[in-house]
Design a protein around this motif. Structure first.
Motif, PDB file in Angstrom:
ATOM      1  N   PRO A  36     -61.679  76.328  27.725  1.00  0.00           N
ATOM      2  CA  PRO A  36     -60.457  75.563  27.875  1.00  0.00           C
ATOM      3  C   PRO A  36     -60.510  74.445  27.316  1.00  0.00           C
ATOM      4  O   PRO A  36     -61.525  73.435  27.223  1.00  0.00           O
ATOM      5  N   THR A  37     -59.585  73.581  26.955  1.00  0.00           N
ATOM      6  CA  THR A  37     -59.348  72.402  26.313  1.00  0.00           C
ATOM      7  C   THR A  37     -59.477  71.289  27.535  1.00  0.00           C
ATOM      8  O   THR A  37     -59.526  71.617  28.660  1.00  0.00           O
ATOM      9  N   ASP A  38     -59.750  69.918  26.865  1.00  0.00           N
ATOM     10  CA  ASP A  38     -59.730  68.765  27.741  1.00  0.00           C
ATOM     11  C   ASP A  38     -58.679  68.758  28.590  1.00  0.00           C
ATOM     12  O   ASP A  38     -58.633  68.616  29.787  1.00  0.00           O
ATOM     13  N   GLU A  39     -57.439  69.159  27.952  1.00  0.00           N
ATOM     14  CA  GLU A  39     -56.155  68.908  28.836  1.00  0.00           C
ATOM     15  C   GLU A  39     -56.028  69.905  29.904  1.00  0.00           C
ATOM     16  O   GLU A  39     -55.433  69.645  30.934  1.00  0.00           O
ATOM     17  N   GLU A  40     -56.474  70.942  29.539  1.00  0.00           N
ATOM     18  CA  GLU A  40     -56.334  72.234  30.732  1.00  0.00           C
ATOM     19  C   GLU A  40     -57.680  71.997  31.799  1.00  0.00           C
ATOM     20  O   GLU A  40     -57.259  72.333  32.835  1.00  0.00           O
ATOM     21  N   GLN A  41     -58.551  71.328  31.432  1.00  0.00           N
ATOM     22  CA  GLN A  41     -59.595  70.999  32.695  1.00  0.00           C
ATOM     23  C   GLN A  41     -59.352  69.720  33.480  1.00  0.00           C
ATOM     24  O   GLN A  41     -59.837  69.453  34.457  1.00  0.00           O
ATOM     25  N   ALA A  42     -58.625  68.744  32.768  1.00  0.00           N
ATOM     26  CA  ALA A  42     -58.230  67.380  33.212  1.00  0.00           C
ATOM     27  C   ALA A  42     -57.577  67.390  34.856  1.00  0.00           C
ATOM     28  O   ALA A  42     -56.672  68.258  34.834  1.00  0.00           O
ATOM     29  N   THR A  43     -57.883  66.590  35.470  1.00  0.00           N
ATOM     30  CA  THR A  43     -57.238  66.502  36.851  1.00  0.00           C
ATOM     31  C   THR A  43     -57.258  65.015  37.322  1.00  0.00           C
ATOM     32  O   THR A  43     -57.838  64.291  36.710  1.00  0.00           O
ATOM     33  N   GLY A  44     -56.558  64.741  38.150  1.00  0.00           N
ATOM     34  CA  GLY A  44     -56.063  63.370  38.802  1.00  0.00           C
ATOM     35  C   GLY A  44     -55.836  62.330  37.983  1.00  0.00           C
ATOM     36  O   GLY A  44     -54.992  62.458  36.854  1.00  0.00           O
ATOM     37  N   LEU A  45     -56.441  61.216  37.838  1.00  0.00           N
ATOM     38  CA  LEU A  45     -56.334  60.101  37.110  1.00  0.00           C
ATOM     39  C   LEU A  45     -56.466  60.520  35.555  1.00  0.00           C
ATOM     40  O   LEU A  45     -55.482  59.891  34.686  1.00  0.00           O
ATOM     41  N   GLU A  46     -57.537  61.108  35.072  1.00  0.00           N
ATOM     42  CA  GLU A  46     -57.859  61.403  33.844  1.00  0.00           C
ATOM     43  C   GLU A  46     -56.741  62.276  33.073  1.00  0.00           C
ATOM     44  O   GLU A  46     -56.133  61.970  31.874  1.00  0.00           O
ATOM     45  N   LYS A  47     -55.914  63.197  33.941  1.00  0.00           N
ATOM     46  CA  LYS A  47     -54.797  64.030  33.435  1.00  0.00           C
ATOM     47  C   LYS A  47     -53.577  62.888  33.168  1.00  0.00           C
ATOM     48  O   LYS A  47     -52.915  62.976  32.395  1.00  0.00           O
ATOM     49  N   ILE A  48     -53.300  61.947  34.068  1.00  0.00           N
ATOM     50  CA  ILE A  48     -52.407  61.052  33.902  1.00  0.00           C
ATOM     51  C   ILE A  48     -52.546  60.280  32.696  1.00  0.00           C
ATOM     52  O   ILE A  48     -51.463  60.106  32.046  1.00  0.00           O
ATOM     53  N   ILE A  49     -53.754  59.874  32.385  1.00  0.00           N
ATOM     54  CA  ILE A  49     -54.105  58.833  31.227  1.00  0.00           C
ATOM     55  C   ILE A  49     -53.866  59.799  29.879  1.00  0.00           C
ATOM     56  O   ILE A  49     -53.056  59.376  29.016  1.00  0.00           O
ATOM     57  N   MET A  50     -54.227  61.219  30.134  1.00  0.00           N
ATOM     58  CA  MET A  50     -54.189  61.824  28.911  1.00  0.00           C
ATOM     59  C   MET A  50     -52.655  62.232  28.674  1.00  0.00           C
ATOM     60  O   MET A  50     -52.270  62.209  27.460  1.00  0.00           O
ATOM     61  N   LYS A  51     -51.929  62.337  29.658  1.00  0.00           N
ATOM     62  CA  LYS A  51     -50.356  62.717  29.512  1.00  0.00           C
ATOM     63  C   LYS A  51     -49.846  61.408  28.728  1.00  0.00           C
ATOM     64  O   LYS A  51     -48.829  61.444  28.180  1.00  0.00           O
ATOM     65  N   ALA A  52     -50.108  60.131  29.360  1.00  0.00           N
ATOM     66  CA  ALA A  52     -49.394  58.838  28.744  1.00  0.00           C
ATOM     67  C   ALA A  52     -49.866  58.686  27.330  1.00  0.00           C
ATOM     68  O   ALA A  52     -49.230  58.247  26.570  1.00  0.00           O
ATOM     69  N   MET A  53     -51.120  59.214  26.898  1.00  0.00           N
ATOM     70  CA  MET A  53     -51.630  58.928  25.592  1.00  0.00           C
ATOM     71  C   MET A  53     -50.810  59.724  24.949  1.00  0.00           C
ATOM     72  O   MET A  53     -50.295  59.493  23.579  1.00  0.00           O
ATOM     73  N   LYS A  54     -50.436  61.050  25.114  1.00  0.00           N
ATOM     74  CA  LYS A  54     -49.524  61.950  24.548  1.00  0.00           C
ATOM     75  C   LYS A  54     -48.505  61.300  24.064  1.00  0.00           C
ATOM     76  O   LYS A  54     -47.792  61.627  22.939  1.00  0.00           O
ATOM     77  N   GLU A  55     -47.791  60.595  25.081  1.00  0.00           N
ATOM     78  CA  GLU A  55     -46.482  60.052  24.861  1.00  0.00           C
ATOM     79  C   GLU A  55     -46.501  58.615  23.943  1.00  0.00           C
ATOM     80  O   GLU A  55     -45.376  58.120  23.885  1.00  0.00           O
ATOM     81  N   GLY A  56     -47.622  58.355  23.718  1.00  0.00           N
ATOM     82  CA  GLY A  56     -47.883  57.115  22.753  1.00  0.00           C
ATOM     83  C   GLY A  56     -47.964  55.786  23.928  1.00  0.00           C
ATOM     84  O   GLY A  56     -47.969  54.852  22.984  1.00  0.00           O
ATOM     85  N   LYS A  57     -48.271  55.838  24.922  1.00  0.00           N
ATOM     86  CA  LYS A  57     -48.590  54.619  25.795  1.00  0.00           C
ATOM     87  C   LYS A  57     -50.099  54.728  25.999  1.00  0.00           C
ATOM     88  O   LYS A  57     -50.707  55.584  25.816  1.00  0.00           O
ATOM     89  N   ASP A  58     -50.530  53.329  26.381  1.00  0.00           N
ATOM     90  CA  ASP A  58     -51.729  53.179  26.530  1.00  0.00           C
ATOM     91  C   ASP A  58     -52.138  52.365  27.778  1.00  0.00           C
ATOM     92  O   ASP A  58     -52.046  51.012  28.168  1.00  0.00           O
ATOM     93  N   PRO A  59     -51.785  53.051  29.027  1.00  0.00           N
ATOM     94  CA  PRO A  59     -51.752  52.516  30.202  1.00  0.00           C
ATOM     95  C   PRO A  59     -53.227  51.653  30.867  1.00  0.00           C
ATOM     96  O   PRO A  59     -52.812  50.913  31.369  1.00  0.00           O
ATOM     97  N   TYR A  60     -54.236  51.918  30.308  1.00  0.00           N
ATOM     98  CA  TYR A  60     -55.574  51.364  30.591  1.00  0.00           C
ATOM     99  C   TYR A  60     -56.021  50.458  29.620  1.00  0.00           C
ATOM    100  O   TYR A  60     -57.186  50.008  29.613  1.00  0.00           O
ATOM    101  N   ASN A  61     -55.302  50.252  28.247  1.00  0.00           N
ATOM    102  CA  ASN A  61     -55.590  49.442  27.064  1.00  0.00           C
ATOM    103  C   ASN A  61     -57.182  49.974  26.781  1.00  0.00           C
ATOM    104  O   ASN A  61     -58.245  49.199  26.649  1.00  0.00           O
ATOM    105  N   THR A  62     -57.411  51.369  26.512  1.00  0.00           N
ATOM    106  CA  THR A  62     -58.488  51.970  26.063  1.00  0.00           C
ATOM    107  C   THR A  62     -58.493  51.989  24.474  1.00  0.00           C
ATOM    108  O   THR A  62     -59.499  52.008  24.000  1.00  0.00           O
ATOM    109  N   MET A  63     -57.370  51.708  23.796  1.00  0.00           N
ATOM    110  CA  MET A  63     -57.255  51.679  22.375  1.00  0.00           C
ATOM    111  C   MET A  63     -57.471  50.126  21.810  1.00  0.00           C
ATOM    112  O   MET A  63     -57.326  49.275  22.857  1.00  0.00           O
TER     113      MET A  63
END
Length: 126
Positions: free
Chosen positions: A35-62
């Motif tokens: 399974p990929t990281d996206e398939e295994q992610a849950t909770g806050l990690e999943k929210i962050i990955m989804k936002a990053m795919k949309e081009g947003k950086d919710p927690y200023n990690t970039m």
């Protein structure tokens, strides 16, 4: 004599092992793949990955976008409140950080080097 017996028995064992094929064992993940990281992610990690795919950086990690730092093109500093503490390393090889409070509204200058910073509102994803 003993050497011949050992050689013959070793040869027979090798021939018999080749003739009998053992079933190949497969891992349980091999059928569906790993399974990929996206398939295994849950909770806050999943929210962050989804936002990053949309081009947003919710927690200023970039890495932040670079700006000129002038009054017309100030460095944008995201904040969830109306003020934020900002640290400016005025020169590239400087070891001292100049700290100052940045308030909402007009762009403000660093008291040491004169670079401009502006506070922009930022929304957290949850």
């Amino acid at each position: 004599m003993a050497a011949r017996l050992l050689l013959r028995s070793g040869l027979r064992a090798a021939v018999s092992c080749r003739a009998v094929r053992a079933p190949v064992l497969t891992r349980s993940m091999a059928a569906g793949g790993i399974p990929t990281d996206e398939e295994q992610a849950t909770g806050l990690e999943k929210i962050i990955m989804k936002a990053m795919k949309e081009g947003k950086d919710p927690y200023n990690t970039m890495k932040p976008q670079s700006y000129a730092g002038s009054k017309t093109d100030p460095h944008l500093v995201p904040s969830i409140t109306n003020k934020r503490l900002v640290g400016c390393v005025c020169e590239e090889d400087n070891t001292v950080v100049v700290w100052f409070w940045l308030h909402e509204g007009e762009a403000q200058r660093c008291p040491e080097c004169g670079a401009h910073y502006k506070l922009v509102p930022h929304e957290l994803p949850h």
